[in-house]
Scaffold this motif. Structure first.
Motif, PDB file in Angstrom:
ATOM      1  N   GLY A 141       0.837  -1.196   0.000  1.00  0.00           N
ATOM      2  CA  GLY A 141       0.000   0.000   0.000  1.00  0.00           C
ATOM      3  C   GLY A 141       0.873   1.249   0.000  1.00  0.00           C
ATOM      4  N   PHE A 142       0.270   2.387  -0.270  1.00  0.00           N
ATOM      5  CA  PHE A 142       0.990   3.664  -0.229  1.00  0.00           C
ATOM      6  C   PHE A 142       0.719   4.313   1.122  1.00  0.00           C
ATOM      7  CE2 PHE A 142       0.408   2.737  -4.668  1.00  0.00           C
ATOM      8  CZ  PHE A 142       1.653   3.047  -5.206  1.00  0.00           C
ATOM      9  N   PRO A 143       1.774   4.708   1.832  1.00  0.00           N
ATOM     10  CA  PRO A 143       1.551   5.285   3.160  1.00  0.00           C
ATOM     11  C   PRO A 143       0.834   6.636   3.087  1.00  0.00           C
ATOM     12  CG  PRO A 143       3.902   5.262   2.590  1.00  0.00           C
ATOM     13  CD  PRO A 143       3.184   4.658   1.450  1.00  0.00           C
ATOM     14  N   GLY A 158     -15.191   3.709   1.067  1.00  0.00           N
ATOM     15  CA  GLY A 158     -15.026   3.807  -0.388  1.00  0.00           C
ATOM     16  C   GLY A 158     -13.622   3.507  -0.881  1.00  0.00           C
ATOM     17  N   ALA A 159     -12.686   3.170   0.041  1.00  0.00           N
ATOM     18  CA  ALA A 159     -11.313   2.854  -0.411  1.00  0.00           C
ATOM     19  C   ALA A 159     -11.341   1.611  -1.302  1.00  0.00           C
ATOM     20  CB  ALA A 159     -10.386   2.651   0.780  1.00  0.00           C
ATOM     21  N   GLY A 160     -12.147   0.623  -0.900  1.00  0.00           N
ATOM     22  CA  GLY A 160     -12.257  -0.603  -1.700  1.00  0.00           C
ATOM     23  C   GLY A 160     -12.881  -0.332  -3.062  1.00  0.00           C
ATOM     24  N   ALA A 194      -8.307   7.559  -1.672  1.00  0.00           N
ATOM     25  CA  ALA A 194      -9.645   7.539  -1.062  1.00  0.00           C
ATOM     26  C   ALA A 194      -9.556   7.546   0.460  1.00  0.00           C
ATOM     27  CB  ALA A 194     -10.423   6.311  -1.538  1.00  0.00           C
ATOM     28  N   ALA A 195      -8.597   6.778   1.005  1.00  0.00           N
ATOM     29  CA  ALA A 195      -8.463   6.681   2.469  1.00  0.00           C
ATOM     30  C   ALA A 195      -8.002   8.001   3.084  1.00  0.00           C
ATOM     31  CB  ALA A 195      -7.482   5.562   2.838  1.00  0.00           C
ATOM     32  N   SER A 196      -7.328   8.822   2.275  1.00  0.00           N
ATOM     33  CA  SER A 196      -6.791  10.066   2.839  1.00  0.00           C
ATOM     34  C   SER A 196      -7.781  11.224   2.753  1.00  0.00           C
ATOM     35  CB  SER A 196      -5.481  10.432   2.132  1.00  0.00           C
ATOM     36  OG  SER A 196      -5.738  10.659   0.764  1.00  0.00           O
TER      37      SER A 196
END
Ligand code: ADP
Length: 292
Positions: A222-224, A232-234, A270-272
């Motif tokens: 993954g990218f930190p 919605g990351a998935g 998306a996670a950020s």
């Protein structure tokens, strides 16, 4: 893409409320959501012409959901409006990005895709299916395969409650997170390696891996990022993976490493950010890949 269309209300709280406790809401934001809709927006943002099959209600949220999708560049012609309320999900996110989802399925319960013509389906190259009623999913997967489309399926957490055996057996590509892969699939279908499908397994911040029926294996870290909301990351991951596969110019040997890298970059973006939808673009994806 076929599946859920939601109107999401994201409530940021100082901590997730315990059963008898209270939490203060620090921020409130509304936006479109629903797994299929999120994937459709990700694909459209990555320049893949995309249409969405699903249903919204006759209420104001239905108009808002439809408008947000159109503004994201998604073709809403196959989107059906049914009498009743659009699905509303309340996403409760605390300062660690932990999530609790509450809400109803509204118009999503009425989605049946019978209005979709064979010609409209055959005009596409690929169908992505998300959690929905198993009969509808299986029937769409069968029709799409028959019409020569490739099919991907992300059953989501409902795999625990619903029997998706038929759809899983018809899909060319299946997206699962670690929990879904280790529990539900093995409970229902035996060892994951025996599934006759390409499987992409998502590992949150640790990235993802691909297993193929030919025994091929690929993985990518993954990218930190500072994860503020993994809602919605998935879906962003699926959009990135599919866009990369459709863009692949070496179809005899699909470039799974590249697809995983693009998908992880989309998932990390998306996670950020807060909310289920992400402001994706190839420029942002390439710059995330280059930063590694
Ligand atoms: P799902 O949202 O479907 O449960 P995951 O939580 O595994 O699946 O997230 C999907 C993908 O989003 C991951 O494979 C990864 O690429 C990306 N992602 C999720 N959480 C993070 C994070 N904290 N940091 C970086 N990337 C993340």
């Amino acid at each position: 893409c076929a599946g859920h269309v939601n109107w999401d209300v994201t409530l940021r709280v100082d901590h997730l409320p315990a059963a008898d406790g209270e939490a203060s809401i620090t921020e409130q934001q509304q936006s479109g959501g629903g797994s299929a809709s999120n994937v459709a927006c990700a694909l459209a943002a990555l320049d893949v012409p995309t249409a969405l099959l699903g249903s919204v209600g006759t209420d104001e949220n239905g108009h808002l959901a439809r408008r947000a999708l159109s503004e994201a560049g998604v073709d809403c012609a196959p989107l059906v409006t049914v009498e009743g309320e659009t699905a509303v999900k309340y996403l409760v996110v605390d300062t660690d990005g932990e999530l609790m989802v509450l809400g109803n399925d509204g118009a999503n319960e009425s989605f049946d895709a019978t209005d979709l013509s064979d010609d409209a389906l055959a005009a596409a190259d690929h169908l992505h299916l998300t959690s929905q009623d198993p009969e509808t999913a299986a029937s769409l997967a069968a029709r799409a395969s028959e019409a020569g489309l490739s099919v991907s399926f992300d059953p989501g957490r409902r795999i625990h409650a619903r029997n998706y055996a038929e759809t899983l057996s018809l899909a060319d590509l299946v997206f699962l997170n670690k929990r879904e892969a280790t529990t539900a699939i093995e409970e229902h279908f035996g060892p994951i390696e025996d599934l006759a499908r390409v499987i992409a397994i998502k590992h949150g911040g640790d990235g993802a891996e691909v297993l193929t029926p030919d025994g091929e294996y690929a993985n990518h870290d993954g990218f930190p990022v500072d994860a503020v909301d993994t809602t919605g990351a998935g879906d962003a991951f699926a959009g990135g993976f599919i866009a990369s596969m459709l863009d692949d110019e070496t179809p005899t040997r699909p470039d799974y490493e590249r697809a995983l890298a693009v998908a992880n970059a989309c998932g990390a973006l998306a996670a950020s950010e807060c909310g289920a939808r992400t402001d994706l673009s190839w420029e942002r994806v390439e710059s995330t890949l280059a930063d590694r």
